[in-house]
Design an enzyme around this catalytic site. Structure first.
Site, PDB file in Angstrom:
ATOM      1  N   ASP A 123      -2.323   1.150  -2.404  1.00 36.32           N
ATOM      2  CA  ASP A 123      -3.628   1.404  -3.022  1.00 36.32           C
ATOM      3  C   ASP A 123      -4.691   0.428  -2.575  1.00 36.32           C
ATOM      4  O   ASP A 123      -5.818   0.478  -3.067  1.00 36.32           O
ATOM      5  CB  ASP A 123      -3.495   1.312  -4.552  1.00 36.32           C
ATOM      6  CG  ASP A 123      -3.296  -0.120  -5.043  1.00 36.32           C
ATOM      7  OD1 ASP A 123      -4.041  -0.554  -5.938  1.00 36.32           O
ATOM      8  OD2 ASP A 123      -2.398  -0.808  -4.523  1.00 36.32           O
ATOM      9  N   PHE A 166       6.833   1.317  -0.493  1.00 36.17           N
ATOM     10  CA  PHE A 166       5.789   1.434  -1.503  1.00 36.17           C
ATOM     11  C   PHE A 166       5.299   0.065  -1.945  1.00 36.17           C
ATOM     12  O   PHE A 166       6.107  -0.840  -2.221  1.00 36.17           O
ATOM     13  CB  PHE A 166       6.315   2.141  -2.757  1.00 36.17           C
ATOM     14  CG  PHE A 166       6.678   3.582  -2.573  1.00 36.17           C
ATOM     15  CD1 PHE A 166       5.727   4.581  -2.732  1.00 36.17           C
ATOM     16  CD2 PHE A 166       7.976   3.942  -2.259  1.00 36.17           C
ATOM     17  CE1 PHE A 166       6.066   5.925  -2.590  1.00 36.17           C
ATOM     18  CE2 PHE A 166       8.329   5.280  -2.112  1.00 36.17           C
ATOM     19  CZ  PHE A 166       7.368   6.275  -2.274  1.00 36.17           C
ATOM     20  N   ASP A 167       3.987  -0.071  -2.068  1.00 33.67           N
ATOM     21  CA  ASP A 167       3.420  -1.120  -2.895  1.00 33.67           C
ATOM     22  C   ASP A 167       3.770  -0.775  -4.343  1.00 33.67           C
ATOM     23  O   ASP A 167       4.120   0.369  -4.652  1.00 33.67           O
ATOM     24  CB  ASP A 167       1.909  -1.169  -2.685  1.00 33.67           C
ATOM     25  CG  ASP A 167       1.230  -2.140  -3.622  1.00 33.67           C
ATOM     26  OD1 ASP A 167       1.627  -3.313  -3.651  1.00 33.67           O
ATOM     27  OD2 ASP A 167       0.319  -1.704  -4.346  1.00 33.67           O
ATOM     28  N   LEU A 168       3.654  -1.742  -5.259  1.00 28.39           N
ATOM     29  CA  LEU A 168       3.993  -1.485  -6.656  1.00 28.39           C
ATOM     30  C   LEU A 168       2.747  -1.325  -7.527  1.00 28.39           C
ATOM     31  O   LEU A 168       2.425  -0.241  -7.990  1.00 28.39           O
ATOM     32  CB  LEU A 168       4.870  -2.614  -7.205  1.00 28.39           C
ATOM     33  CG  LEU A 168       5.435  -2.356  -8.606  1.00 28.39           C
ATOM     34  CD1 LEU A 168       6.507  -1.282  -8.577  1.00 28.39           C
ATOM     35  CD2 LEU A 168       5.973  -3.643  -9.210  1.00 28.39           C
ATOM     36  N   ASP A 169       2.013  -2.415  -7.734  1.00 30.33           N
ATOM     37  CA  ASP A 169       0.861  -2.401  -8.642  1.00 30.33           C
ATOM     38  C   ASP A 169      -0.241  -1.480  -8.132  1.00 30.33           C
ATOM     39  O   ASP A 169      -0.692  -1.611  -6.990  1.00 30.33           O
ATOM     40  CB  ASP A 169       0.287  -3.805  -8.799  1.00 30.33           C
ATOM     41  CG  ASP A 169       1.217  -4.734  -9.552  1.00 30.33           C
ATOM     42  OD1 ASP A 169       2.192  -4.248 -10.134  1.00 30.33           O
ATOM     43  OD2 ASP A 169       0.966  -5.956  -9.551  1.00 30.33           O
TER      44      ASP A 169
END
Length: 219
Positions: free
Chosen positions: A167, A11-14
């Site tokens: 995202d 996963f990316d975070l932001d």
């Protein structure tokens, strides 16, 4: 999960797990007011700077003040972090289910690791992520495949067993270049159409859509 074809989720975070959008926008606004007072940036203008490492973003604006701008941004960001950050709806519940089902999980971010871990602790997600890859742990940031490849190596996973969720273009391209499946989240500030143009394997409209996608892939 060893009998499943997909057993690893990165996963990316932001903007993916954590709603840091307001924090990031305010951090850029504060930094540009201090270092580029002669230029006015609308919030739409600021979207172009979200996603890449700070050094890359500020290099385009004022390369002679690059280090100072990074320092200003990070100082404001850390000071206001806890007041402006929260997990998106359904994130904690979905990550908990993935953890309980035995999926191997990691964060792959363009933030430095300490700041990533701060956000994970704040939202109670830290217990689910044994591997965190931050900007300060790689030579090449996303969209280079190195961060994804490093996460896979630490988890003991192969690319064909993994999905990279994000995202922004950097997330999707990094996963594609590392030969993983990719998932874009429709709540991206860049917009769903922007992500669809990158041709991820799936667009998630809610975080628990990921559970459905995995069930289908692992039948």
């Amino acid at each position: 999960m060893n009998n499943k074809s997909i057993n690893t989720i990165l996963f990316d975070l932001d903007g993916t797990l954590l709603d840091t959008n307001e924090l990031i926008l305010q951090s850029f606004e504060h930094t540009f007011r201090r270092h580029v007072p002669e230029q006015t940036y609308s919030r739409e203008d600021l979207l172009q700077f979200m996603g890449p490492p700070l050094q890359d973003s500020f290099q385009r604006v004022r390369p002679d003040e690059l280090d100072e701008m990074v320092t200003t941004y990070r100082s404001f960001n850390l000071k206001n972090h806890d007041a402006l950050v929260q997990a998106f709806d359904g994130v904690y519940e979905t990550i908990r289910i993935l953890h309980e089902q035995g999926y191997k999980l990691a964060i792959v971010s363009t933030k430095i690791k300490a700041t990533v871990e701060k956000g994970l602790r704040l939202t109670g997600l830290d217990e689910f992520f044994p591997v965190v890859i931050g900007l300060d742990q790689v030579e090449h940031a996303k969209p280079h495949p190195e961060p994804v490849q490093k996460a896979l190596e630490l988890l003991g996973s192969n690319p064909e067993e993994a999905v990279m969720v994000g995202d922004n273009s950097h997330d999707i391209l990094s996963g594609q270049r590392a030969s993983t499946l990719t998932a874009g989240v429709s709540w991206s500030l860049k917009g769903e159409a922007f992500l669809r143009d990158l041709k991820p394997d799936v667009i998630l409209h809610t975080m628990d859509d990921l559970l459905t996608f995995l069930e289908e892939k692992n039948r």
